[in-house]
Design a protein around this motif. Sequence first.
Motif, PDB file in Angstrom:
ATOM      1  N   THR A 183      -2.434 -13.643   8.596  1.00 27.92           N
ATOM      2  CA  THR A 183      -2.053 -12.387   7.926  1.00 27.92           C
ATOM      3  C   THR A 183      -2.700 -11.197   8.637  1.00 27.92           C
ATOM      4  OG1 THR A 183      -1.959 -13.561   5.818  1.00 27.92           O
ATOM      5  CG2 THR A 183      -2.051 -11.151   5.731  1.00 27.92           C
ATOM      6  N   THR A 184      -1.927 -10.160   8.873  1.00 27.24           N
ATOM      7  CA  THR A 184      -2.440  -8.925   9.480  1.00 27.24           C
ATOM      8  C   THR A 184      -2.854  -7.957   8.372  1.00 27.24           C
ATOM      9  OG1 THR A 184      -0.973  -9.186  11.378  1.00 27.24           O
ATOM     10  CG2 THR A 184      -1.900  -6.997  10.996  1.00 27.24           C
ATOM     11  N   LEU A 185      -4.073  -7.442   8.473  1.00 25.46           N
ATOM     12  CA  LEU A 185      -4.580  -6.509   7.478  1.00 25.46           C
ATOM     13  C   LEU A 185      -4.374  -5.078   7.964  1.00 25.46           C
ATOM     14  CD1 LEU A 185      -7.942  -8.315   6.551  1.00 25.46           C
ATOM     15  CD2 LEU A 185      -5.659  -8.666   5.593  1.00 25.46           C
ATOM     16  N   ILE A 186      -3.727  -4.253   7.148  1.00 25.16           N
ATOM     17  CA  ILE A 186      -3.504  -2.843   7.525  1.00 25.16           C
ATOM     18  C   ILE A 186      -3.962  -1.955   6.380  1.00 25.16           C
ATOM     19  CG2 ILE A 186      -1.559  -3.422   9.038  1.00 25.16           C
ATOM     20  CD1 ILE A 186       0.306  -2.340   6.864  1.00 25.16           C
ATOM     21  N   PRO A 187      -4.467  -0.760   6.698  1.00 27.12           N
ATOM     22  CA  PRO A 187      -4.997   0.117   5.645  1.00 27.12           C
ATOM     23  C   PRO A 187      -3.886   0.799   4.853  1.00 27.12           C
ATOM     24  CG  PRO A 187      -5.174   1.189   7.784  1.00 27.12           C
ATOM     25  CD  PRO A 187      -4.665  -0.205   8.048  1.00 27.12           C
ATOM     26  N   ASP A 188      -4.128   0.972   3.574  1.00 31.10           N
ATOM     27  CA  ASP A 188      -3.257   1.774   2.719  1.00 31.10           C
ATOM     28  C   ASP A 188      -3.811   3.189   2.713  1.00 31.10           C
ATOM     29  OD1 ASP A 188      -1.677   2.922   0.805  1.00 31.10           O
ATOM     30  OD2 ASP A 188      -2.321   1.636  -0.850  1.00 31.10           O
ATOM     31  N   VAL A 190       1.821  -9.312   6.290  1.00 34.83           N
ATOM     32  CA  VAL A 190       0.864  -8.204   6.226  1.00 34.83           C
ATOM     33  C   VAL A 190       0.261  -8.127   4.828  1.00 34.83           C
ATOM     34  CG1 VAL A 190       0.755  -5.675   6.137  1.00 34.83           C
ATOM     35  CG2 VAL A 190       1.840  -6.805   8.081  1.00 34.83           C
ATOM     36  N   ALA A 191      -1.002  -7.749   4.745  1.00 30.11           N
ATOM     37  CA  ALA A 191      -1.650  -7.445   3.470  1.00 30.11           C
ATOM     38  C   ALA A 191      -2.284  -6.059   3.569  1.00 30.11           C
ATOM     39  CB  ALA A 191      -2.699  -8.489   3.130  1.00 30.11           C
ATOM     40  N   LEU A 192      -2.178  -5.289   2.514  1.00 28.18           N
ATOM     41  CA  LEU A 192      -2.730  -3.934   2.470  1.00 28.18           C
ATOM     42  C   LEU A 192      -4.220  -3.975   2.123  1.00 28.18           C
ATOM     43  CD1 LEU A 192       0.164  -2.173   0.544  1.00 28.18           C
ATOM     44  CD2 LEU A 192      -0.319  -1.985   2.978  1.00 28.18           C
ATOM     45  N   VAL A 193      -4.948  -3.023   2.668  1.00 26.87           N
ATOM     46  CA  VAL A 193      -6.397  -2.947   2.456  1.00 26.87           C
ATOM     47  C   VAL A 193      -6.745  -1.622   1.787  1.00 26.87           C
ATOM     48  CG1 VAL A 193      -8.658  -2.919   3.574  1.00 26.87           C
ATOM     49  CG2 VAL A 193      -6.841  -4.393   4.470  1.00 26.87           C
ATOM     50  N   ALA A 194      -7.608  -1.691   0.767  1.00 26.01           N
ATOM     51  CA  ALA A 194      -8.074  -0.495   0.060  1.00 26.01           C
ATOM     52  C   ALA A 194      -9.594  -0.519  -0.024  1.00 26.01           C
ATOM     53  CB  ALA A 194      -7.462  -0.446  -1.340  1.00 26.01           C
ATOM     54  N   ASP A 247      -2.099   5.751   1.167  1.00 23.38           N
ATOM     55  CA  ASP A 247      -1.501   6.512   0.070  1.00 23.38           C
ATOM     56  C   ASP A 247      -2.568   6.977  -0.913  1.00 23.38           C
ATOM     57  OD1 ASP A 247       0.949   6.137   1.144  1.00 23.38           O
ATOM     58  OD2 ASP A 247       1.731   4.846  -0.432  1.00 23.38           O
ATOM     59  N   SER A 248      -2.261   8.075  -1.579  1.00 22.00           N
ATOM     60  CA  SER A 248      -3.191   8.625  -2.565  1.00 22.00           C
ATOM     61  C   SER A 248      -3.435   7.620  -3.684  1.00 22.00           C
ATOM     62  CB  SER A 248      -2.611   9.916  -3.147  1.00 22.00           C
ATOM     63  OG  SER A 248      -3.426  10.397  -4.192  1.00 22.00           O
ATOM     64  N   GLY A 249      -4.736   7.364  -3.938  1.00 21.76           N
ATOM     65  CA  GLY A 249      -5.099   6.464  -5.023  1.00 21.76           C
ATOM     66  C   GLY A 249      -4.674   5.025  -4.783  1.00 21.76           C
ATOM     67  N   TYR A 250      -4.367   4.712  -3.496  1.00 18.92           N
ATOM     68  CA  TYR A 250      -3.924   3.356  -3.127  1.00 18.92           C
ATOM     69  C   TYR A 250      -2.736   2.904  -3.979  1.00 18.92           C
ATOM     70  CZ  TYR A 250      -8.393   3.384  -0.689  1.00 18.92           C
ATOM     71  OH  TYR A 250      -9.444   3.723   0.139  1.00 18.92           O
ATOM     72  N   ARG A 251      -1.827   3.878  -4.171  1.00 15.89           N
ATOM     73  CA  ARG A 251      -0.653   3.590  -5.006  1.00 15.89           C
ATOM     74  C   ARG A 251       0.166   2.428  -4.452  1.00 15.89           C
ATOM     75  NH1 ARG A 251       3.162   8.535  -5.807  1.00 15.89           N
ATOM     76  NH2 ARG A 251       3.754   8.036  -3.665  1.00 15.89           N
ATOM     77  N   LYS A 252       0.321   2.389  -3.125  1.00 17.16           N
ATOM     78  CA  LYS A 252       1.160   1.342  -2.542  1.00 17.16           C
ATOM     79  C   LYS A 252       0.543  -0.038  -2.744  1.00 17.16           C
ATOM     80  CE  LYS A 252       3.889   0.357   1.584  1.00 17.16           C
ATOM     81  NZ  LYS A 252       4.245   0.817   2.951  1.00 17.16           N
ATOM     82  N   THR A 253      -0.781  -0.142  -2.571  1.00 20.85           N
ATOM     83  CA  THR A 253      -1.459  -1.432  -2.776  1.00 20.85           C
ATOM     84  C   THR A 253      -1.298  -1.897  -4.214  1.00 20.85           C
ATOM     85  OG1 THR A 253      -3.082  -0.935  -1.062  1.00 20.85           O
ATOM     86  CG2 THR A 253      -3.668  -2.643  -2.654  1.00 20.85           C
ATOM     87  N   LYS A 254      -1.545  -0.976  -5.138  1.00 23.52           N
ATOM     88  CA  LYS A 254      -1.417  -1.332  -6.556  1.00 23.52           C
ATOM     89  C   LYS A 254       0.013  -1.778  -6.879  1.00 23.52           C
ATOM     90  CE  LYS A 254      -4.936   1.378  -8.996  1.00 23.52           C
ATOM     91  NZ  LYS A 254      -5.130   2.367 -10.085  1.00 23.52           N
ATOM     92  N   LEU A 255       0.972  -0.982  -6.371  1.00 18.34           N
ATOM     93  CA  LEU A 255       2.375  -1.300  -6.659  1.00 18.34           C
ATOM     94  C   LEU A 255       2.795  -2.625  -6.045  1.00 18.34           C
ATOM     95  CD1 LEU A 255       4.166   2.151  -6.308  1.00 18.34           C
ATOM     96  CD2 LEU A 255       4.279   0.637  -8.300  1.00 18.34           C
ATOM     97  N   PHE A 256       2.377  -2.853  -4.816  1.00 21.55           N
ATOM     98  CA  PHE A 256       2.748  -4.100  -4.147  1.00 21.55           C
ATOM     99  C   PHE A 256       2.166  -5.292  -4.893  1.00 21.55           C
ATOM    100  CE2 PHE A 256       2.141  -7.439  -0.919  1.00 21.55           C
ATOM    101  CZ  PHE A 256       3.468  -7.596  -0.523  1.00 21.55           C
ATOM    102  N   LEU A 257       0.909  -5.184  -5.294  1.00 25.39           N
ATOM    103  CA  LEU A 257       0.268  -6.256  -6.049  1.00 25.39           C
ATOM    104  C   LEU A 257       0.986  -6.474  -7.383  1.00 25.39           C
ATOM    105  CD1 LEU A 257      -1.931  -8.296  -6.657  1.00 25.39           C
ATOM    106  CD2 LEU A 257      -3.476  -6.413  -7.233  1.00 25.39           C
TER     107      LEU A 257
END
Length: 960
Positions: free
Chosen positions: A73-78, A778-782, A80-90
């Motif tokens: 898995t490739t880790l890439i930074p989120d 890919v997995a998002l990182v916060a 977005d404000s407040g890590y909205r994309k990470t929260k939404l994806f999860l």
Amino acid sequence: MNSEKTTTLNHNLTIGQRISTRGEDFIVTGTNTNHDGSQLLEAEGISELVKGKRFSFDTNLDTDIKPIDPNFTTLIPDTDSGYRKTKLFLETQIRNSAIFSDKITIATKAAINAAEYQLTPTLKALQLPRPRLLIADGVGLGKTIEVGIFLAEMIKRGKGKRIMVLAPKSILAQFQQELWNRFAIPLVRLDSDGIAKIKSQLPANKNPFEYYDKTIISIDTLKQNAKFRHYLEKSRWDVVVIDECHTVANDRSQKGDLAQFIAKKCESLILTSATPHNGKKENFANLINMIEPTAIPKNGEYDKSHVEPYYVRRFKNDIADETVRANFQERKIVRSSASLSVDENDFLQYQQELKFLAIEKIKEGNEQKSKNDFLFSIGLFKGFMSSPLAALESVKRRLEKVKVKNNSDDSFEDNVEILETLKTKIEKILSAKSDTKYKKLKETLLGLGWSGKKQDDRYVIFAERIKTLEYLRDNLKNDFKITDEAIAYFHGGLSDSEQQNIVEDFGKQDSTVKILLCSDSGSQGVNLHYFCNRMFNYDIPWSLITLEQRNGRIDRYGQKKTPFIHYIIAESDIDGLKTDLHIVDRLTKKEEEVYKTLGDAGSVMKLYDTDKEEKFIEQAFLKQNENFLDSTAKAMVDFDFSTLFNNEDDKTAVLVTDNPYEQPTSIYSSDFKYYEALFEQLDSAKQLQHKEVTVAEDYIEIVNTKDLNQILFDLPPESKPAIGSLYKLSLDKDLVQKSIEDARKKKGAWAEFQVLYDLHPVVRYFMTKLEASVDKDVALVAKSKIFPAQTSWYIFQGQIANNLGQPVLSDFYVVGLNDDGTIHRKTLDLNQFISEFKLSEKLFTETITEEDLANLQSILPDAVEWAHSRMQEEQQLLEGNMETKMATYQTKIESWHAAAIEQLEIDFTDKSLGNYWAKMKDNKQREIETILSSSSQYFQDLTSLQGQPYLKVIAVFYNS
């Protein structure tokens, strides 16, 4: 654990394993080994472009096949404000994942006010190895809602992608609308109109059951079209629903044989009927065997213990919840007496003389001929009590046949003189207009202030004979000066489209129909209560079951007004006739008694079949027994079904569990907050067209674009707004239900608002769009200070599948590591993680450095190993439970098999083993062995967990 650890790919692929090939991801659902050691794989797509579709791969040809490995898995930074994309994806991963629970997880979010008794069928089905059940609730309790709850839960579990509903042709549209309006389950209707459209849209060789995942069709259509049988043979379904299943109980009939065949083509099966048996023990066993082939012993001797796991049966008096009972109105019976006219008495006096003459001859021993004469006289009585025109039609038809044959004889039905006399007497009644029952109907309508005008109430009038319906139509039109549009009639001779149009029109507020004349073809399943609360039984069927079904058309769950049931009771002092009229009247009084006490009309005569009940009434006429209902007809049936359906100690009358609801895992404080954030994210990422989605205070509007319209090609055409118009989705169930009611105001209208929840196809489309915005590997990182310093938290989804390729466990959990890869916190559940670190609250975006990313990437294999260790523990625990289930089931099926073989030997003991009997015995034994083999293999595959657990890295949170 070693942070330098790598994983060796294993190319000996197993069922349940996730693979990647051709740039997409799949789950292996079947494997076969070629002679050279390569593999043939059956697989189902799990990534966006292939999700839900089935594929076959040969490892000789598809050389890029490899198991999905979370280590890569490739880790890439989120950013977005407040890590909205990470929260939404999860959150979207959680909502889109199949859930595995024996509780209710999502159905109560549908547009229903779910009564707890309506949850019981699903809760009970979920306790079975395969969710298969007979829903046998009484008339008007809402079986369609119960089916919708079950289907919603199966879809949430990933086991409801492909659905076929078989329903009577008259209610296809009604059933389809109910499931769409309340549950957003889209069924494509394959009635005659729907099939015509498909023929114009699909290539001639295209299987509609493969093209459309969710369909509704009548079993009569399947039965009559040989091509459909060919399509069925090539199809499989996750769920099949057979409504009014008593029509397929006889496996020797064409319908029954077809139903037995379809039952083998699906994983889950729901049968529904308020009259689930016809008094034949064998036929009811056929229904149960469709659900579970080893439930019934081969000797045919079964009791409640054999069938109780596979059905629910409740009546109004089983429902204790007062809020639920408020949805049923207390009916009122209106009985009107009609003293027969001189002309009618003259005809019926003659009919009675024929009847008593036949009875005397029967007593003298001339049985067969006299019995025919008796039945002829009773048939005359029944026809006349429907209407004089119906009786005249029967007499004239018989007279024509006799004259053509030119063989008048002593039997009543072949005696020209008798037939001519009967004809003359009926014609006199009609010409003199001395039909007192019709006069009473007309008088009653006038007394109610009815004139057939636009503002008048609408009524349903039931009668058995089509000629009676025509008679009523012509007389009412003439006497009330009403137009053709104000009166309609429904009978079995109409096409499916005609029947559906009549039912839909009558259920709309703007309908011009003020009187619906109905034969008993309209007495089952049809909703006639939306804008009608008054019904006339113009004639009285000689069956309590039919009478109960008739009355249930307006006296049912959701009726808003008091239902009035009218009976017009003929009266006469003629010897014999008076008794016959009392016998018929007793049926109406007994049905009312049953309604108030027992709940099951079929339990009175214990015949459970309309034809048998009619024959029982004929015996009452023969014996002139007005007290025929005081004694039981039990001797006339081979089995007392009350031993199966006695509710005194029946657990199906109450909930299976005290806590029927599964608590969801969520980062968001409400569903609306999630949907609001979802569309904000898609909009900010330029994944929405300008003003494609509007989020209001309590609902969401979505434009039906050309692209969306094409993607959702398999929604019912009636449910889709025109291109450029809006889907309107709301979380307010009251608003949606009001919209459903408002749609009943106008013919052809479907509800303006639909329920906003995860199962709605439009919502699922945009959730998938959000998922697809993050590459599959890919997995998002916060980064956040809410976590302990120098720790990282890897969120995993883990799944375990059985040998059928079905996931049997899906889990979201978190592994906490220190910066050096050592364990900081052993795996914890995602719910606990969200609560402990307050992920539901606002987060602040921080800078994520390349150095931090590199370190997170380097210790990822350690997190994977810890996660894999947890999944192995869960798999071992699950395997132990599965082994116990398997041992229990194996004991049960081996016992069934031994008893079946023993019974086979008994059955053929006295038969000479010539070619015929030897072949017959061999066929029976092969059938037993096939059931044993397929059932054993199925359950072994169901409970075997040989594949590697699947792991996916969803997201990583950390603090440096």
